[in-house]
Design a protein around this motif. Structure first.
Motif, PDB file in Angstrom:
ATOM      1  N   VAL A  15       8.538   0.749   3.337  1.00  0.00           N
ATOM      2  CA  VAL A  15       8.405  -0.711   3.220  1.00  0.00           C
ATOM      3  C   VAL A  15       9.523  -1.412   3.986  1.00  0.00           C
ATOM      4  O   VAL A  15       9.626  -2.631   3.940  1.00  0.00           O
ATOM      5  CB  VAL A  15       8.380  -1.162   1.737  1.00  0.00           C
ATOM      6  CG1 VAL A  15       7.193  -0.547   1.013  1.00  0.00           C
ATOM      7  CG2 VAL A  15       9.688  -0.818   1.044  1.00  0.00           C
ATOM      8  N   MET A  34       9.214   3.558  -4.078  1.00  0.00           N
ATOM      9  CA  MET A  34       8.482   2.489  -4.745  1.00  0.00           C
ATOM     10  C   MET A  34       7.237   3.091  -5.405  1.00  0.00           C
ATOM     11  O   MET A  34       6.822   4.193  -5.064  1.00  0.00           O
ATOM     12  CB  MET A  34       8.057   1.422  -3.725  1.00  0.00           C
ATOM     13  CG  MET A  34       9.193   0.906  -2.847  1.00  0.00           C
ATOM     14  SD  MET A  34      10.634   0.333  -3.741  1.00  0.00           S
ATOM     15  CE  MET A  34       9.985  -1.061  -4.601  1.00  0.00           C
ATOM     16  N   THR A  36       4.218   2.925  -4.855  1.00  0.00           N
ATOM     17  CA  THR A  36       3.042   2.809  -3.995  1.00  0.00           C
ATOM     18  C   THR A  36       2.360   4.167  -3.885  1.00  0.00           C
ATOM     19  O   THR A  36       3.007   5.208  -3.973  1.00  0.00           O
ATOM     20  CB  THR A  36       3.438   2.305  -2.594  1.00  0.00           C
ATOM     21  OG1 THR A  36       4.454   3.165  -2.068  1.00  0.00           O
ATOM     22  CG2 THR A  36       3.959   0.875  -2.648  1.00  0.00           C
ATOM     23  N   PRO A  41      -1.720   3.052   0.614  1.00  0.00           N
ATOM     24  CA  PRO A  41      -0.499   2.246   0.586  1.00  0.00           C
ATOM     25  C   PRO A  41      -0.718   0.748   0.364  1.00  0.00           C
ATOM     26  O   PRO A  41       0.206   0.056  -0.056  1.00  0.00           O
ATOM     27  CB  PRO A  41       0.140   2.513   1.950  1.00  0.00           C
ATOM     28  CG  PRO A  41      -0.920   3.084   2.798  1.00  0.00           C
ATOM     29  CD  PRO A  41      -1.909   3.732   1.887  1.00  0.00           C
ATOM     30  N   ASP A  42      -1.910   0.258   0.617  1.00  0.00           N
ATOM     31  CA  ASP A  42      -2.174  -1.168   0.408  1.00  0.00           C
ATOM     32  C   ASP A  42      -2.833  -1.462  -0.936  1.00  0.00           C
ATOM     33  O   ASP A  42      -3.137  -2.614  -1.236  1.00  0.00           O
ATOM     34  CB  ASP A  42      -3.042  -1.701   1.544  1.00  0.00           C
ATOM     35  CG  ASP A  42      -2.313  -1.630   2.888  1.00  0.00           C
ATOM     36  OD1 ASP A  42      -1.106  -1.967   2.914  1.00  0.00           O
ATOM     37  OD2 ASP A  42      -2.936  -1.221   3.887  1.00  0.00           O
ATOM     38  N   LEU A  45      -0.206  -2.117  -7.017  1.00  0.00           N
ATOM     39  CA  LEU A  45       0.698  -1.226  -7.740  1.00  0.00           C
ATOM     40  C   LEU A  45       0.108  -0.896  -9.105  1.00  0.00           C
ATOM     41  O   LEU A  45      -0.638  -1.693  -9.673  1.00  0.00           O
ATOM     42  CB  LEU A  45       2.060  -1.888  -7.924  1.00  0.00           C
ATOM     43  CG  LEU A  45       2.839  -2.211  -6.660  1.00  0.00           C
ATOM     44  CD1 LEU A  45       4.176  -2.849  -7.029  1.00  0.00           C
ATOM     45  CD2 LEU A  45       3.039  -0.993  -5.795  1.00  0.00           C
ATOM     46  N   GLN A  52       4.214   2.892 -13.237  1.00  0.00           N
ATOM     47  CA  GLN A  52       5.023   2.742 -12.028  1.00  0.00           C
ATOM     48  C   GLN A  52       6.113   3.810 -11.971  1.00  0.00           C
ATOM     49  O   GLN A  52       6.401   4.356 -10.900  1.00  0.00           O
ATOM     50  CB  GLN A  52       5.615   1.338 -11.942  1.00  0.00           C
ATOM     51  CG  GLN A  52       4.570   0.297 -11.575  1.00  0.00           C
ATOM     52  CD  GLN A  52       5.169  -0.992 -11.052  1.00  0.00           C
ATOM     53  OE1 GLN A  52       6.316  -1.051 -10.616  1.00  0.00           O
ATOM     54  NE2 GLN A  52       4.370  -2.051 -11.093  1.00  0.00           N
ATOM     55  N   ALA A 116      11.350  -4.676  -3.654  1.00  0.00           N
ATOM     56  CA  ALA A 116      10.310  -4.780  -2.630  1.00  0.00           C
ATOM     57  C   ALA A 116       8.935  -4.560  -3.259  1.00  0.00           C
ATOM     58  O   ALA A 116       8.800  -3.876  -4.277  1.00  0.00           O
ATOM     59  CB  ALA A 116      10.559  -3.752  -1.531  1.00  0.00           C
ATOM     60  N   VAL A 117       7.956  -5.121  -2.641  1.00  0.00           N
ATOM     61  CA  VAL A 117       6.533  -5.057  -3.007  1.00  0.00           C
ATOM     62  C   VAL A 117       6.245  -5.481  -4.450  1.00  0.00           C
ATOM     63  O   VAL A 117       5.202  -5.151  -4.999  1.00  0.00           O
ATOM     64  CB  VAL A 117       5.885  -3.684  -2.685  1.00  0.00           C
ATOM     65  CG1 VAL A 117       6.021  -3.359  -1.205  1.00  0.00           C
ATOM     66  CG2 VAL A 117       6.439  -2.530  -3.523  1.00  0.00           C
ATOM     67  N   ALA A 119       7.673  -4.459  -7.163  1.00  0.00           N
ATOM     68  CA  ALA A 119       7.755  -3.318  -8.077  1.00  0.00           C
ATOM     69  C   ALA A 119       8.620  -3.636  -9.290  1.00  0.00           C
ATOM     70  O   ALA A 119       9.538  -4.452  -9.227  1.00  0.00           O
ATOM     71  CB  ALA A 119       8.321  -2.108  -7.340  1.00  0.00           C
ATOM     72  N   GLU A 122      12.441   1.180  -8.983  1.00  0.00           N
ATOM     73  CA  GLU A 122      12.713   1.938  -7.766  1.00  0.00           C
ATOM     74  C   GLU A 122      13.757   2.983  -8.139  1.00  0.00           C
ATOM     75  O   GLU A 122      14.658   2.714  -8.933  1.00  0.00           O
ATOM     76  CB  GLU A 122      13.263   1.033  -6.661  1.00  0.00           C
ATOM     77  CG  GLU A 122      13.594   1.767  -5.382  1.00  0.00           C
ATOM     78  CD  GLU A 122      14.036   0.837  -4.252  1.00  0.00           C
ATOM     79  OE1 GLU A 122      14.440   1.360  -3.199  1.00  0.00           O
ATOM     80  OE2 GLU A 122      13.989  -0.398  -4.421  1.00  0.00           O
TER      81      GLU A 122
END
Length: 132
Positions: A15, A34, A36, A41-42, A45, A52, A116-117, A119, A122
């Motif tokens: 990312v 992350m 993902t 990947p798209d 989440l 997660q 990021a994203v 989430a 991490e």
């Protein structure tokens, strides 16, 4: 020994501009993962801290496997949670299932304002090759 920079085609899509892992003199530093899905990947989440956390730990396991290592080689983890007070207990329940009770790595867990994203969690880690 010069460092080796690893980026794996079947690993999670980065990312940001980084390697999945960097290795030097038997030490392996894995970039924070992350939640993902490497196969999608798209995709959205997973919902909730437990799902997660599993995805992040599975992504770390995938990178370790690419290096011929596994969770038993992990010596230290840094964990970042966006909802620390709400998610800490549930995070711990899920996280601990990836390590035997007598081989848990050193760990720091930090509450952060964002990841990021979008989430909730991490995790990065440091591993060591047994033959180094």
């Amino acid at each position: 020994m010069d460092p080796k920079f690893h980026l794996f085609s079947n690993g999670p899509r980065p990312v940001a501009p980084f390697s999945h892992a960097v290795e030097s003199d038997g030490w392996v530093m894995l970039t924070g993962q992350m939640p993902t899905d490497p196969a999608a990947p798209d995709a959205p989440l997973p919902e909730g801290i437990e799902a997660q956390t599993r995805r992040v730990m599975d992504n770390l396991s995938l990178i370790l496997a690419e290096l011929g290592l596994d969770m038993s080689h992990v010596l230290q983890c840094r964990c970042y949670l966006t909802e620390f007070e709400r998610d800490y207990a549930a995070f711990n329940e899920t996280y601990q299932g990836y390590f035997p009770k007598d081989r848990r790595p050193a760990r720091t867990t930090i509450g952060v304002t964002a990841l990021a994203v979008g989430a909730l969690v991490e995790i990065d880690c440091i591993a060591r090759r047994p033959d180094a």
